[in-house]
Enzyme design. Structure first.
Site, PDB file in Angstrom:
ATOM      1  N   HIS A  82     -24.840  10.265  22.109  1.00 18.07           N
ATOM      2  CA  HIS A  82     -24.449   9.427  20.977  1.00 18.07           C
ATOM      3  C   HIS A  82     -23.112   8.736  21.269  1.00 18.07           C
ATOM      4  O   HIS A  82     -22.993   7.513  21.149  1.00 18.07           O
ATOM      5  CB  HIS A  82     -24.354  10.307  19.715  1.00 18.07           C
ATOM      6  CG  HIS A  82     -23.932   9.586  18.475  1.00 18.07           C
ATOM      7  ND1 HIS A  82     -24.796   9.301  17.451  1.00 18.07           N
ATOM      8  CD2 HIS A  82     -22.728   9.111  18.089  1.00 18.07           C
ATOM      9  CE1 HIS A  82     -24.151   8.677  16.486  1.00 18.07           C
ATOM     10  NE2 HIS A  82     -22.881   8.542  16.852  1.00 18.07           N
ATOM     11  N   GLU A  83     -22.133   9.529  21.690  1.00 18.18           N
ATOM     12  CA  GLU A  83     -20.800   8.951  21.925  1.00 18.18           C
ATOM     13  C   GLU A  83     -20.819   7.978  23.097  1.00 18.18           C
ATOM     14  O   GLU A  83     -20.207   6.915  23.037  1.00 18.18           O
ATOM     15  CB  GLU A  83     -19.762  10.054  22.175  1.00 18.18           C
ATOM     16  CG  GLU A  83     -19.502  10.959  20.961  1.00 18.18           C
ATOM     17  CD  GLU A  83     -19.171  10.178  19.700  1.00 18.18           C
ATOM     18  OE1 GLU A  83     -18.588   9.084  19.809  1.00 18.18           O
ATOM     19  OE2 GLU A  83     -19.515  10.660  18.605  1.00 18.18           O
TER      20      GLU A  83
ATOM     21  N   THR B 125       9.627   3.204  -1.714  1.00 16.83           N
ATOM     22  CA  THR B 125      10.644   4.092  -2.266  1.00 16.83           C
ATOM     23  C   THR B 125      11.810   4.215  -1.295  1.00 16.83           C
ATOM     24  O   THR B 125      12.979   4.193  -1.696  1.00 16.83           O
ATOM     25  CB  THR B 125      10.026   5.473  -2.557  1.00 16.83           C
ATOM     26  OG1 THR B 125       8.864   5.297  -3.356  1.00 16.83           O
ATOM     27  CG2 THR B 125      11.001   6.362  -3.286  1.00 16.83           C
TER      28      THR B 125
ATOM     29  N   GLY C 273       6.843   2.530   2.631  1.00 17.23           N
ATOM     30  CA  GLY C 273       8.305   2.613   2.577  1.00 17.23           C
ATOM     31  C   GLY C 273       8.940   1.921   1.399  1.00 17.23           C
ATOM     32  O   GLY C 273      10.104   1.545   1.474  1.00 17.23           O
TER      33      GLY C 273
ATOM     34  N   ASP D 197     -21.176   6.080  10.972  1.00 16.04           N
ATOM     35  CA  ASP D 197     -21.356   4.792  11.648  1.00 16.04           C
ATOM     36  C   ASP D 197     -22.061   3.807  10.730  1.00 16.04           C
ATOM     37  O   ASP D 197     -21.681   2.646  10.635  1.00 16.04           O
ATOM     38  CB  ASP D 197     -22.218   4.969  12.913  1.00 16.04           C
ATOM     39  CG  ASP D 197     -21.596   5.943  13.895  1.00 16.04           C
ATOM     40  OD1 ASP D 197     -20.379   6.095  13.853  1.00 16.04           O
ATOM     41  OD2 ASP D 197     -22.353   6.536  14.686  1.00 16.04           O
TER      42      ASP D 197
ATOM     43  N   PRO E 160       0.829  -1.207   0.000  1.00 22.62           N
ATOM     44  CA  PRO E 160       0.000   0.000   0.000  1.00 22.62           C
ATOM     45  C   PRO E 160       0.866   1.261   0.000  1.00 22.62           C
ATOM     46  O   PRO E 160       2.053   1.184   0.313  1.00 22.62           O
ATOM     47  CB  PRO E 160      -0.786  -0.096   1.315  1.00 22.62           C
ATOM     48  CG  PRO E 160      -0.534  -1.450   1.853  1.00 22.62           C
ATOM     49  CD  PRO E 160       0.685  -1.983   1.233  1.00 22.62           C
ATOM     50  N   PRO E 161       0.288   2.403  -0.341  1.00 20.02           N
ATOM     51  CA  PRO E 161       1.050   3.653  -0.357  1.00 20.02           C
ATOM     52  C   PRO E 161       1.597   3.966   1.033  1.00 20.02           C
ATOM     53  O   PRO E 161       0.941   3.695   2.039  1.00 20.02           O
ATOM     54  CB  PRO E 161       0.027   4.704  -0.766  1.00 20.02           C
ATOM     55  CG  PRO E 161      -1.110   3.967  -1.336  1.00 20.02           C
ATOM     56  CD  PRO E 161      -1.100   2.602  -0.755  1.00 20.02           C
TER      57      PRO E 161
ATOM     58  N   HIS F 181     -22.075   4.671  21.984  1.00 20.76           N
ATOM     59  CA  HIS F 181     -21.026   3.815  21.409  1.00 20.76           C
ATOM     60  C   HIS F 181     -20.220   3.151  22.523  1.00 20.76           C
ATOM     61  O   HIS F 181     -20.006   1.941  22.523  1.00 20.76           O
ATOM     62  CB  HIS F 181     -20.049   4.657  20.580  1.00 20.76           C
ATOM     63  CG  HIS F 181     -20.578   5.091  19.251  1.00 20.76           C
ATOM     64  ND1 HIS F 181     -21.087   4.217  18.330  1.00 20.76           N
ATOM     65  CD2 HIS F 181     -20.612   6.318  18.660  1.00 20.76           C
ATOM     66  CE1 HIS F 181     -21.444   4.886  17.237  1.00 20.76           C
ATOM     67  NE2 HIS F 181     -21.167   6.172  17.416  1.00 20.76           N
TER      68      HIS F 181
HETATM   69  P1  ADP Z   1       5.833   4.332  -0.710  1.00 19.04           P
HETATM   70  O1  ADP Z   1       5.690   2.911  -0.231  1.00 19.04           O
HETATM   71  O2  ADP Z   1       4.516   4.913  -1.055  1.00 19.04           O
HETATM   72  O3  ADP Z   1       6.871   4.496  -1.755  1.00 19.04           O
HETATM   73  P2  ADP Z   1       7.644   5.910   0.796  1.00 19.04           P
HETATM   74  O4  ADP Z   1       8.808   5.011   0.730  1.00 19.04           O
HETATM   75  O5  ADP Z   1       7.675   7.073  -0.107  1.00 19.04           O
HETATM   76  O6  ADP Z   1       6.311   5.114   0.597  1.00 19.04           O
HETATM   77  O7  ADP Z   1       7.449   6.373   2.303  1.00 19.04           O
HETATM   78  C1  ADP Z   1       7.073   7.664   2.632  1.00 19.04           C
HETATM   79  C2  ADP Z   1       7.677   8.061   3.936  1.00 19.04           C
HETATM   80  O8  ADP Z   1       7.127   7.314   5.003  1.00 19.04           O
HETATM   81  C3  ADP Z   1       9.154   7.816   4.014  1.00 19.04           C
HETATM   82  O9  ADP Z   1       9.865   8.889   3.525  1.00 19.04           O
HETATM   83  C4  ADP Z   1       9.387   7.621   5.516  1.00 19.04           C
HETATM   84  O10 ADP Z   1       9.554   8.860   6.145  1.00 19.04           O
HETATM   85  C5  ADP Z   1       8.092   7.034   5.989  1.00 19.04           C
HETATM   86  N1  ADP Z   1       8.196   5.584   6.146  1.00 19.04           N
HETATM   87  C6  ADP Z   1       7.446   4.670   5.495  1.00 19.04           C
HETATM   88  N2  ADP Z   1       7.758   3.428   5.885  1.00 19.04           N
HETATM   89  C7  ADP Z   1       8.741   3.533   6.778  1.00 19.04           C
HETATM   90  C8  ADP Z   1       9.505   2.589   7.541  1.00 19.04           C
HETATM   91  N3  ADP Z   1       9.292   1.279   7.428  1.00 19.04           N
HETATM   92  N4  ADP Z   1      10.438   3.067   8.379  1.00 19.04           N
HETATM   93  C9  ADP Z   1      10.647   4.378   8.490  1.00 19.04           C
HETATM   94  N5  ADP Z   1       9.985   5.310   7.807  1.00 19.04           N
HETATM   95  C10 ADP Z   1       9.029   4.911   6.955  1.00 19.04           C
HETATM   96 ZN    ZN Z   2     -21.284   7.664  16.006  1.00 16.96          ZN
HETATM   97 MG    MG Z   3       6.758   5.490  -3.551  1.00 16.14          MG
END
Ligand code: ADP
Ligand code: ZN
Ligand code: MG
Length: 610
Positions: A427-428, A213, A211, A504, A207-208, A431
């Site tokens: 409400h809260e 990159t 880490g 909810d 997922p985005p 829950h």
């Molecule tokens: P993506 O998986 O979308 O490529 P990135 O590598 O760009 O994500 O991660 C974005 C930022 O999140 C990194 O620059 C870092 O600061 C933080 N991050 C994500 N995962 C980790 C991790 N496992 N350890 C430390 N920092 C992390």
């Molecule tokens: Zn609620």
């Molecule tokens: Mg990335």
């Protein structure tokens, strides 16, 4: 940008010259040669003029005869007449003498027209094309004209990321897999001795913000070999063939520098499945084909390792994933409890904090958060400390920034009427009470009725003790009952309901639907997958895979589940209605209460309130 301007200038200059030449042709030469005024006459006039000896020139064409007549003042005029079947015409002209005559099927004028209408434009466009190509060649780094196949772009990047594996917390499996690649690049001999072939490529999926990159950058830092980094979108060019040229270029440079690492970020931009669609994206397909060819082409033993990252692995072309290309898949999943704690610590090392920070508590409160979100939480807490004039980050800074990341900033100056506040408080507490009175429910951590910028008017935070990997049917039902608890309290106390439960409802429906369609937890269906998840890493959208009749049945089942849970919530609340009143009034007064405060009031003997 500057080169672009030059290019435009050049094109304009050429265009100017061509236009000038065309104008000269049209205005000066063409009229003189062809556009002299021609008067149409009949054949008898033509014969008459011959007899009178006025005709000086005759040009017999396919359907027409053109002739020149000497005027009395010495000038000549041009006439034309239709051609009759007159076999004696030639002898008549010859006998008369002094007449130039010939026959042609295409006049000079026609030839000129052809030149002006067809040949010149073609030449013009050829020159224009040449200029464009030349300009492009220059832009791509000094190539000469027509050398379309070479981009000459400098893609080569030295490993200056400054990141190492120490910067990546958690993700131990991913690091292990990548460490092997790094080791191979350091001493390939060790692997060659046994005869092991290292994978040519590894695909980082997840997922985005998990880490991916960052991991690639860390590999570059660790490997100490040349590192070529390029994003998938950089291959996408306006002209068909340019992306493929870039791929060729990248790999030829990489081959020269081997051993080295090539990293392609967001590879799904170019690696999408090729479909049978005829109107498909030619450029992208060519680029992908080139990438496939290049990956086959180079020698695995030489030490070019290709890393790629994507969060849409299911959309990648199967050809990319077969052994010999990206045959190794390195998952970068959302961090677990230990991983979250480690990530928080890595990032907290960069800011100044108090001595005794309980990172475990923060990690427990952030189930499902990605590394990027955790990094953001740390940064938010530092900003909050500065805003409050402190030079150390405290536990409460961290806790507040968790909420900021989850629900947005507090809206301190939002004006909410007393009546509405009361509804929100009930409400809260609804829950929280339903959660606390069920044994399969996570403990209540915090309840607040301070509105947030995300639009939430209040919320109840539940935090699990440890890490949960599975969800039992009982837990799922308890969760739905807790979600319906807010609305149930409104119904019980105020005898009506508000729009405040929309979120909810959404969540409860989602869980109930998943129970029916994906977890096989309903009574009506057996272990049948009624939905398929399409993109696992980006929200996990699901699409129904069943007949319309079944879909209707699913809706019915979902409704039944939620209904039962709702009834249960109402029952729990009406059994504890005194506590509901007491806690709601306490919350109204305090606006934010902790889980401990909540539990201690709940466990007290009922003090009756009027
Ligand atoms: P993506 O998986 O979308 O490529 P990135 O590598 O760009 O994500 O991660 C974005 C930022 O999140 C990194 O620059 C870092 O600061 C933080 N991050 C994500 N995962 C980790 C991790 N496992 N350890 C430390 N920092 C992390
Ligand atoms: Zn609620
Ligand atoms: Mg990335």
């Amino acid at each position: 940008m500057k080169e672009n301007k030059n290019l435009i200038k050049q094109v304009l200059r050429y265009a100017g010259v061509i236009l000038f030449l065309l104008a000269v042709f049209n205005l000066v030469i063409v009229p003189n040669l062809s556009s002299r005024k021609v008067t149409e006459t009949d054949y008898s006039y033509f014969l008459g003029q011959i007899d009178e000896g006025n005709v000086t020139k005759v040009n017999i064409q396919e359907n027409e005869i053109k002739f020149e007549v000497k005027n009395t003042d010495g000038s000549t005029s041009l006439y034309s007449t239709g051609k009759l079947d007159d076999p004696e015409l030639v002898s008549r002209l010859y006998e008369k003498g002094g007449i130039e005559f010939d026959a042609s099927f295409e006049s000079n004028a026609l030839l000129l027209e052809f030149l002006v209408g067809w040949v010149l434009p073609i030449i013009f466009f050829m020159i224009l094309w040449n200029v464009i190509i030349k300009g492009m060649g220059k832009r791509m780094g000094g190539g000469n004209a027509m050398s379309f196949g070479k981009s000459n772009a400098k893609i080569y990047v030295k490993a200056q990321t400054g990141k190492t594996f120490k910067d990546v917390a958690g993700q131990d499996e991913a690091k292990e897999a990548l460490a092997e690649i790094v080791d191979f690049l350091h001493n390939p001999g060790k692997y060659a001795e046994i005869g092991a072939n290292l994978p040519k490529g590894a695909l980082l999926v997840g997922p985005p913000g998990t880490g991916k990159t960052l991991l690639a950058q860390a590999v570059a830092g660790e490997a100490d070999v040349p590192f070529f980094s390029i994003s998938g979108s950089e291959f996408v060019e306006m002209f068909v063939g340019m992306g493929a040229a870039k791929v060729r270029d990248l790999f030829s440079q990489a081959n020269e520098k081997a051993p080295c690492i090539v990293f392609i970020d967001e590879i799904d931009t170019i690696g999408k499945k090729r479909d049978g669609n005829l109107s498909g994206n030619d450029e992208r397909e060519q680029t992908l084909n080139q990438l496939l060819t290049e990956m086959d082409g180079f020698d695995g033993k030489k030490g070019v390792v290709i890393l790629a990252a994507t969060n849409r692995p299911e959309s990648l072309d199967p050809a990319l994933l077969r052994p010999g290309r990206f045959d190794r898949r390195v998952p970068a999943e959302l961090p677990d409890l230990a991983g979250r704690e480690a990530i928080l610590k890595v990032h907290a090392a960069r800011i100044k904090t108090e001595q005794d920070i309980d990172f475990n508590a923060i990690a427990r409160a952030t189930a499902g958060a990605s590394g990027a979100e955790l990094a953001n939480i740390i940064n938010e807490s530092a900003l909050r400390a500065v805003r409050n004039g402190r030079n150390l980050v405290t536990q409460s800074d961290l806790e507040e920034s968790v909420e900021v990341v989850i629900a947005g900033y507090q809206r301190k100056n939002a004006v909410i009427s007393q009546k509405e506040k009361e509804i929100i408080a009930y409400h809260e507490i609804g829950h929280a009470l339903v959660a606390a009175k069920q044994k399969d429910s996570a403990p209540v951590h915090k309840i607040t009725i301070i509105p947030r910028t995300s639009g939430a008017l209040g919320y109840t935070m539940q935090v699990d003790e440890g890490e949960k990997f599975l969800m039992t049917k009982e837990e799922a039902l308890a969760r739905i009952a807790t979600l319906t608890g807010g609305r149930s309290a409104e119904e019980l106390i105020f005898n009506s309901c508000t729009s405040g439960a929309s979120n909810d409802i959404e969540q409860a429906t989602k869980i109930a639907r998943a129970m029916v369609t994906r977890y096989g937890m309903s009574s009506g269906f057996d272990m049948i997958a009624l939905e398929t998840v399409t993109n696992q890493y980006l929200g996990g959208d699901a699409s129904l895979a069943c007949s319309p009749e079944t879909a209707a049945k699913i809706d019915e089942e979902v409704n039944n589940i939620v209904k039962k849970c709702h009834e249960k919530a109402v029952r729990i609340l009406s059994e504890n209605i005194d506590k509901l009143h007491e806690l709601a009034h306490f919350l109204l007064e305090k606006e934010t209460i902790t889980g401990e405060e909540f539990m201690s009031i709940l466990n007290q003997k009922v003090i009756s309130i009027a």
